[in-house]
Design an enzyme around this catalytic site. Sequence first.
Site, PDB file in Angstrom:
ATOM      1  N   ALA A 117     -17.297 -34.058 -10.098  1.00 31.74           N
ATOM      2  CA  ALA A 117     -15.655 -33.614 -10.163  1.00 31.74           C
ATOM      3  C   ALA A 117     -14.919 -34.633 -10.513  1.00 31.74           C
ATOM      4  CB  ALA A 117     -15.577 -33.202  -8.643  1.00 31.74           C
ATOM      5  N   ALA A 118     -15.193 -35.910 -10.755  1.00 36.59           N
ATOM      6  CA  ALA A 118     -14.080 -36.817 -11.228  1.00 36.59           C
ATOM      7  C   ALA A 118     -14.009 -36.842 -12.637  1.00 36.59           C
ATOM      8  CB  ALA A 118     -14.841 -38.384 -11.206  1.00 36.59           C
ATOM      9  N   GLY A 121      -9.640 -33.009 -12.601  1.00 33.99           N
ATOM     10  CA  GLY A 121      -8.889 -31.949 -13.229  1.00 33.99           C
ATOM     11  C   GLY A 121      -9.346 -30.683 -12.636  1.00 33.99           C
ATOM     12  N   ARG A 145     -15.540 -43.603  -9.567  1.00 34.28           N
ATOM     13  CA  ARG A 145     -14.920 -42.489 -10.045  1.00 34.28           C
ATOM     14  C   ARG A 145     -14.648 -41.516  -8.924  1.00 34.28           C
ATOM     15  NH1 ARG A 145     -19.539 -42.689 -13.890  1.00 34.28           N
ATOM     16  NH2 ARG A 145     -20.275 -40.911 -12.640  1.00 34.28           N
ATOM     17  N   ASP A 185     -19.511 -28.859 -14.236  1.00 36.22           N
ATOM     18  CA  ASP A 185     -18.866 -29.574 -15.480  1.00 36.22           C
ATOM     19  C   ASP A 185     -19.792 -30.739 -15.864  1.00 36.22           C
ATOM     20  OD1 ASP A 185     -17.059 -29.601 -17.511  1.00 36.22           O
ATOM     21  OD2 ASP A 185     -16.316 -31.264 -16.797  1.00 36.22           O
ATOM     22  N   CYS A 238     -18.302 -30.140 -22.482  1.00 40.18           N
ATOM     23  CA  CYS A 238     -17.257 -30.206 -23.705  1.00 40.18           C
ATOM     24  C   CYS A 238     -18.123 -30.919 -24.853  1.00 40.18           C
ATOM     25  CB  CYS A 238     -16.134 -31.411 -23.108  1.00 40.18           C
ATOM     26  SG  CYS A 238     -16.737 -33.165 -22.846  1.00 40.18           S
TER      27      CYS A 238
END
Length: 478
Positions: A117-118, A121, A145, A185, A238
């Site tokens: 999660a860090a 966002g 983090r 993510d 990403c």
Amino acid sequence: MTDSDKIKTLPLPFLERMKEMLGDDYNTFLQSYENPRTYGLRINTAKLSCQDFEKLSPFEIRPIPWISNGYFYDEDSRPARCAFYQAGLYYLQEPSAMTPASRLPIEPGDFVLDLCAAPGGKATALGAALNDTGFLLANDISTSRARALLRNLELFGIKNMLVTDEKPARLAQRFPAFFNKILLDAPCSGEGMFRKEEALARDWTPEKSAELSDIQKDLILKAADMLRPGGMMLYSTCTFSPCEDEEVVAHLLQERPDMELMEMPGYEGFSEGRPELISTPISPEAFDPSSLRKCVRIFPHKMDGEGHFLALFHKKGDSLPPVFRPDGKGPDKNTRKWMEEFFAEIGLHTLGGQEFDWNRVEIRKDKVYYQLPFPLDLRGISFLRNGLYLGDLKKNRFEPSQPLALALHKEDIEATISLSVSDERITRYLKGETLNIEPEEAAHKKGWHLLCADGYPIGFGKLVNGILKNKYPAGWRV
């Protein structure tokens, strides 16, 4: 660094692979590196509506068409220097990076996990969508983090949260088939951010991408095992790398037959997944490879943002969420007395619009916390925060915390002082200075007050003879 220099930093093996992937679009893709990067912010809809922020915003914003609460802003606007940022009204986030959380359909009461999660966002977006229902577990394996993650969640005023710095394997053991929604993510090679961060391009190698793929495959299996039947999980990176994107998705679908890919709300700039890019064998009995086209790729030459990849999964089956009964005992007699004295002084009606529940109060080493509204077995789990940090017990009195200030709404209490966001006293307060307050500006003649910028809380102060003594913590000052 000039635009042409940016292109020169791109590794040759990366360019060769992108040329093969994109074909006729390759030159347009390469030209996108000469375009200026875009800047975005996401509104905290748990504190105000987008329409309200549009009326309030002291700088120019433009809607991001594929994000319902996202806006572009110009680089020279410097929204981090605006007091509305310190009030937690928005989060600064690259526009494409807003997409994953926006495509995971959060419903009231969901138990939600953000596994990596860090800095927060996506976690702040998930927490705001829950709006003090259910709960959010936000995890990062790095303690440093995770501290930054906690700060951002506190800035957003989120109460029903558990922030951990735990290994995913430990969480998977403790929370099997537990969460309604999960966002992964995953740590990745960052190819989609080469335009934004040149250092990522300098450090990139094909071997590193392959190593990360192995980590991602392990993470996605552990995440899927924590998802309840009937739940949904979103995997994102990403990067453009197929071995970190479609191959990881295919690995999950082969190893967990109860997981299936779902369509996501679309946008004209989205590109579909590319099953033909997978180099590892796929068992046709496990799943239909063409379903990988339901994945979404974001390319910088097709949208006003950096590169991203998303895949939304559904776990087959139906299951009701777990039901808990509060087991809290509340504070001891003296602690409750001191807290009630403070609440009476500020005229507390509600906490974030909800009735205050004394059974959720827990004391640990003179610090007072507002726990989750249901018990969790956290034995052996490393965590930084369970619920909301309310304040401290000091010499027969209670002193409020900064997270409590940010969790409140102006309507929750009577003792408020609201100044215009353009009032220079707001800037001085955020620097830790005392303020002169006119009698008509304060609700009471003396005592604790919640200072607000245009009605949105930014912190506490104590009024004495027309002077507001600053209680904004040193670690939060700007």
